[in-house]
Design a protein around this motif. Sequence first.
Motif, PDB file in Angstrom:
ATOM      1  N   VAL A   9      25.692  15.951  -1.626  1.00  0.00           N
ATOM      2  CA  VAL A   9      26.150  15.685  -2.446  1.00  0.00           C
ATOM      3  C   VAL A   9      26.118  14.406  -2.616  1.00  0.00           C
ATOM      4  O   VAL A   9      26.141  13.946  -3.753  1.00  0.00           O
ATOM      5  CB  VAL A   9      27.537  16.307  -2.268  1.00  0.00           C
ATOM      6  CG1 VAL A   9      28.646  15.873  -3.223  1.00  0.00           C
ATOM      7  CG2 VAL A   9      27.512  18.371  -2.143  1.00  0.00           C
ATOM      8  N   ILE A  10      26.507  13.668  -1.606  1.00  0.00           N
ATOM      9  CA  ILE A  10      26.520  12.262  -1.796  1.00  0.00           C
ATOM     10  C   ILE A  10      25.241  11.297  -1.918  1.00  0.00           C
ATOM     11  O   ILE A  10      25.570  10.433  -2.719  1.00  0.00           O
ATOM     12  CB  ILE A  10      26.171  11.593  -0.230  1.00  0.00           C
ATOM     13  CG1 ILE A  10      27.853  12.133   0.805  1.00  0.00           C
ATOM     14  CG2 ILE A  10      25.988   9.854  -0.207  1.00  0.00           C
ATOM     15  CD1 ILE A  10      29.119  11.565  -0.166  1.00  0.00           C
ATOM     16  N   GLU A  11      23.891  12.445  -1.694  1.00  0.00           N
ATOM     17  CA  GLU A  11      22.642  12.180  -2.599  1.00  0.00           C
ATOM     18  C   GLU A  11      22.258  11.876  -4.028  1.00  0.00           C
ATOM     19  O   GLU A  11      22.104  10.799  -4.789  1.00  0.00           O
ATOM     20  CB  GLU A  11      21.651  12.482  -1.928  1.00  0.00           C
ATOM     21  CG  GLU A  11      20.534  12.088  -2.301  1.00  0.00           C
ATOM     22  CD  GLU A  11      18.592  13.273  -1.631  1.00  0.00           C
ATOM     23  OE1 GLU A  11      17.506  13.027  -2.564  1.00  0.00           O
ATOM     24  OE2 GLU A  11      19.055  13.583  -0.394  1.00  0.00           O
ATOM     25  N   TYR A  12      23.492  13.390  -3.987  1.00  0.00           N
ATOM     26  CA  TYR A  12      23.352  13.114  -5.286  1.00  0.00           C
ATOM     27  C   TYR A  12      24.276  11.870  -6.162  1.00  0.00           C
ATOM     28  O   TYR A  12      24.083  11.499  -7.826  1.00  0.00           O
ATOM     29  CB  TYR A  12      23.649  14.566  -5.741  1.00  0.00           C
ATOM     30  CG  TYR A  12      22.680  15.604  -6.361  1.00  0.00           C
ATOM     31  CD1 TYR A  12      21.825  15.143  -7.218  1.00  0.00           C
ATOM     32  CD2 TYR A  12      22.409  16.441  -5.126  1.00  0.00           C
ATOM     33  CE1 TYR A  12      20.852  16.467  -7.265  1.00  0.00           C
ATOM     34  CE2 TYR A  12      21.491  17.366  -5.227  1.00  0.00           C
ATOM     35  CZ  TYR A  12      20.362  16.799  -6.500  1.00  0.00           C
ATOM     36  OH  TYR A  12      19.386  18.180  -6.518  1.00  0.00           O
ATOM     37  N   LEU A  13      25.106  11.721  -5.549  1.00  0.00           N
ATOM     38  CA  LEU A  13      26.399  10.437  -5.874  1.00  0.00           C
ATOM     39  C   LEU A  13      26.103   9.953  -6.468  1.00  0.00           C
ATOM     40  O   LEU A  13      26.172   8.711  -7.077  1.00  0.00           O
ATOM     41  CB  LEU A  13      27.548  10.704  -5.181  1.00  0.00           C
ATOM     42  CG  LEU A  13      28.452  12.211  -5.181  1.00  0.00           C
ATOM     43  CD1 LEU A  13      29.469  12.122  -4.707  1.00  0.00           C
ATOM     44  CD2 LEU A  13      29.252  12.758  -6.550  1.00  0.00           C
ATOM     45  N   ASN A  14      25.532   9.048  -5.054  1.00  0.00           N
ATOM     46  CA  ASN A  14      24.446   8.057  -5.394  1.00  0.00           C
ATOM     47  C   ASN A  14      22.984   7.500  -6.241  1.00  0.00           C
ATOM     48  O   ASN A  14      22.782   6.372  -6.352  1.00  0.00           O
ATOM     49  CB  ASN A  14      24.044   7.765  -3.552  1.00  0.00           C
ATOM     50  CG  ASN A  14      25.644   7.641  -2.934  1.00  0.00           C
ATOM     51  OD1 ASN A  14      26.425   7.099  -3.457  1.00  0.00           O
ATOM     52  ND2 ASN A  14      24.952   7.604  -1.830  1.00  0.00           N
ATOM     53  N   ALA A  15      22.647   8.461  -6.596  1.00  0.00           N
ATOM     54  CA  ALA A  15      21.721   8.536  -7.856  1.00  0.00           C
ATOM     55  C   ALA A  15      22.880   8.970  -9.143  1.00  0.00           C
ATOM     56  O   ALA A  15      21.832   8.899  -9.777  1.00  0.00           O
ATOM     57  CB  ALA A  15      21.053   9.921  -7.837  1.00  0.00           C
ATOM     58  N   GLY A  16      23.371   8.859  -9.374  1.00  0.00           N
ATOM     59  CA  GLY A  16      24.541   9.138 -10.507  1.00  0.00           C
ATOM     60  C   GLY A  16      24.015  10.360 -10.717  1.00  0.00           C
ATOM     61  O   GLY A  16      24.399  10.270 -13.070  1.00  0.00           O
ATOM     62  N   LYS A  17      24.012  10.880 -10.730  1.00  0.00           N
ATOM     63  CA  LYS A  17      23.193  13.065 -11.456  1.00  0.00           C
ATOM     64  C   LYS A  17      24.685  13.528 -11.335  1.00  0.00           C
ATOM     65  O   LYS A  17      24.568  14.650 -12.396  1.00  0.00           O
ATOM     66  CB  LYS A  17      22.376  13.402 -10.303  1.00  0.00           C
ATOM     67  CG  LYS A  17      20.815  11.996 -10.978  1.00  0.00           C
ATOM     68  CD  LYS A  17      19.941  12.933  -9.804  1.00  0.00           C
ATOM     69  CE  LYS A  17      18.454  12.145 -10.081  1.00  0.00           C
ATOM     70  NZ  LYS A  17      17.694  13.361  -8.653  1.00  0.00           N
ATOM     71  N   ILE A  18      25.309  13.017 -10.763  1.00  0.00           N
ATOM     72  CA  ILE A  18      26.987  13.554 -10.669  1.00  0.00           C
ATOM     73  C   ILE A  18      28.143  13.149 -10.656  1.00  0.00           C
ATOM     74  O   ILE A  18      28.157  12.408 -10.232  1.00  0.00           O
ATOM     75  CB  ILE A  18      27.153  15.732  -9.699  1.00  0.00           C
ATOM     76  CG1 ILE A  18      26.918  15.063  -8.296  1.00  0.00           C
ATOM     77  CG2 ILE A  18      25.809  16.527 -10.044  1.00  0.00           C
ATOM     78  CD1 ILE A  18      26.783  15.466  -7.247  1.00  0.00           C
ATOM     79  N   GLU A  19      29.360  14.268 -11.026  1.00  0.00           N
ATOM     80  CA  GLU A  19      30.602  13.159 -10.684  1.00  0.00           C
ATOM     81  C   GLU A  19      31.297  13.631  -9.417  1.00  0.00           C
ATOM     82  O   GLU A  19      30.799  15.175  -9.193  1.00  0.00           O
ATOM     83  CB  GLU A  19      31.723  13.308 -12.477  1.00  0.00           C
ATOM     84  CG  GLU A  19      30.386  13.301 -12.995  1.00  0.00           C
ATOM     85  CD  GLU A  19      32.392  13.859 -14.190  1.00  0.00           C
ATOM     86  OE1 GLU A  19      33.129  14.340 -14.539  1.00  0.00           O
ATOM     87  OE2 GLU A  19      32.287  13.556 -15.858  1.00  0.00           O
ATOM     88  N   THR A  20      31.941  12.543  -8.827  1.00  0.00           N
ATOM     89  CA  THR A  20      32.864  13.620  -8.561  1.00  0.00           C
ATOM     90  C   THR A  20      33.672  14.840  -8.237  1.00  0.00           C
ATOM     91  O   THR A  20      34.443  14.103  -9.547  1.00  0.00           O
ATOM     92  CB  THR A  20      33.610  11.944  -7.321  1.00  0.00           C
ATOM     93  OG1 THR A  20      34.338  12.159  -8.337  1.00  0.00           O
ATOM     94  CG2 THR A  20      32.778  11.018  -7.018  1.00  0.00           C
ATOM     95  N   LYS A  21      34.241  15.705  -7.239  1.00  0.00           N
ATOM     96  CA  LYS A  21      35.335  16.098  -7.127  1.00  0.00           C
ATOM     97  C   LYS A  21      36.563  16.366  -6.831  1.00  0.00           C
ATOM     98  O   LYS A  21      37.379  16.613  -7.112  1.00  0.00           O
ATOM     99  CB  LYS A  21      34.356  16.939  -6.960  1.00  0.00           C
ATOM    100  CG  LYS A  21      33.662  18.530  -7.236  1.00  0.00           C
ATOM    101  CD  LYS A  21      33.612  19.063  -8.110  1.00  0.00           C
ATOM    102  CE  LYS A  21      32.562  20.378  -8.447  1.00  0.00           C
ATOM    103  NZ  LYS A  21      33.103  21.054  -9.694  1.00  0.00           N
ATOM    104  N   ASN A  22      36.645  15.166  -6.206  1.00  0.00           N
ATOM    105  CA  ASN A  22      38.239  14.725  -5.818  1.00  0.00           C
ATOM    106  C   ASN A  22      37.729  12.881  -4.775  1.00  0.00           C
ATOM    107  O   ASN A  22      36.897  12.103  -4.991  1.00  0.00           O
ATOM    108  CB  ASN A  22      38.449  15.562  -4.537  1.00  0.00           C
ATOM    109  CG  ASN A  22      37.839  15.198  -2.976  1.00  0.00           C
ATOM    110  OD1 ASN A  22      36.782  15.076  -3.375  1.00  0.00           O
ATOM    111  ND2 ASN A  22      38.016  16.567  -2.449  1.00  0.00           N
ATOM    112  N   LEU A  23      38.923  12.549  -4.078  1.00  0.00           N
ATOM    113  CA  LEU A  23      38.954  11.294  -4.184  1.00  0.00           C
ATOM    114  C   LEU A  23      38.140  10.979  -2.845  1.00  0.00           C
ATOM    115  O   LEU A  23      37.877   9.858  -2.739  1.00  0.00           O
ATOM    116  CB  LEU A  23      40.468  10.691  -3.847  1.00  0.00           C
ATOM    117  CG  LEU A  23      40.778   9.352  -3.855  1.00  0.00           C
ATOM    118  CD1 LEU A  23      40.212   8.618  -4.655  1.00  0.00           C
ATOM    119  CD2 LEU A  23      42.131   9.315  -3.311  1.00  0.00           C
TER     120      LEU A  23
END
Length: 270
Positions: A22-36
């Motif tokens: 999940v962190i990999e996808y977040l750091n690549a800007g491909k998905i939004e975060t689900k929570n804080l």
Amino acid sequence: MIPEHILNRKGARSLKDLNPEVIEYLNAGKIETKNLMEWLAIDQLMLLKTVLTTADKMDWYQSFEEAVNSQKKPTSNSTTKVIGKTFAQLSNAAFAKKYLSNNPSDMVRCWGCWAESVFQDSIDGLLDAMKPHAADRHFMNREVVIFASKERIIDDLDTATQILSDWTTEQDENVRRYVAEALRPIGVWTKKIPEFQENPEKGLPLLESLKSDSSKYVRDSVANWLNDTSKSQPDWVKTVCNRWEKESMTKETTYIVKKGLRTIEKNEQK
């Protein structure tokens, strides 16, 4: 294609529960975060490289790195602000709109919010630019837009209040919520508004329009506005709430009044 187990995940409750994928996808800007928790876990400089590469502006990276690393006490919020303001120094409004404010990543849109706020010289221009961010689908963007605009609102409070009074009838509940939240006398992690702390009647017209709002999201903010004010003007808050109970006998107003009086009632029980 992003796997369904990534898209349909529940946000991790602690750092140790974060899925590296999940962190990999977040750091690549491909998905939004689900929570804080996910939002705080993003490596913003890594995400920045993706954005700069897409925009063919990797030559800017050193400026960002220096700005981020020069912070004395960096936090995710402060880094978001620094990156956004650095974009404002290096780019223009068209760039921010194209590569930041319309980005799939909620973190990148937060950078865009800060960048767009810097480009505006007047309070009306600022609020006009911030409105789409106030309506953003993601909860963190709706918080960051308050950070990016509240100080400027305080500096020109009368004009801002006049402009935002028209927003209380907007169809989008997120925009209506922004009105109450951005003008909260105390708020969360933002500057206080001394004028409203001492003269809350100046903000009353906006609250009157929202006192029976259909959205719990809005009602919570209105109630928190009253609760903030009760710490400096408890008698005024009690007077307003008593009047509302008589004039607006709806479950929505009852909810706001009960939550708005919570500090007063707690103090009276001591």
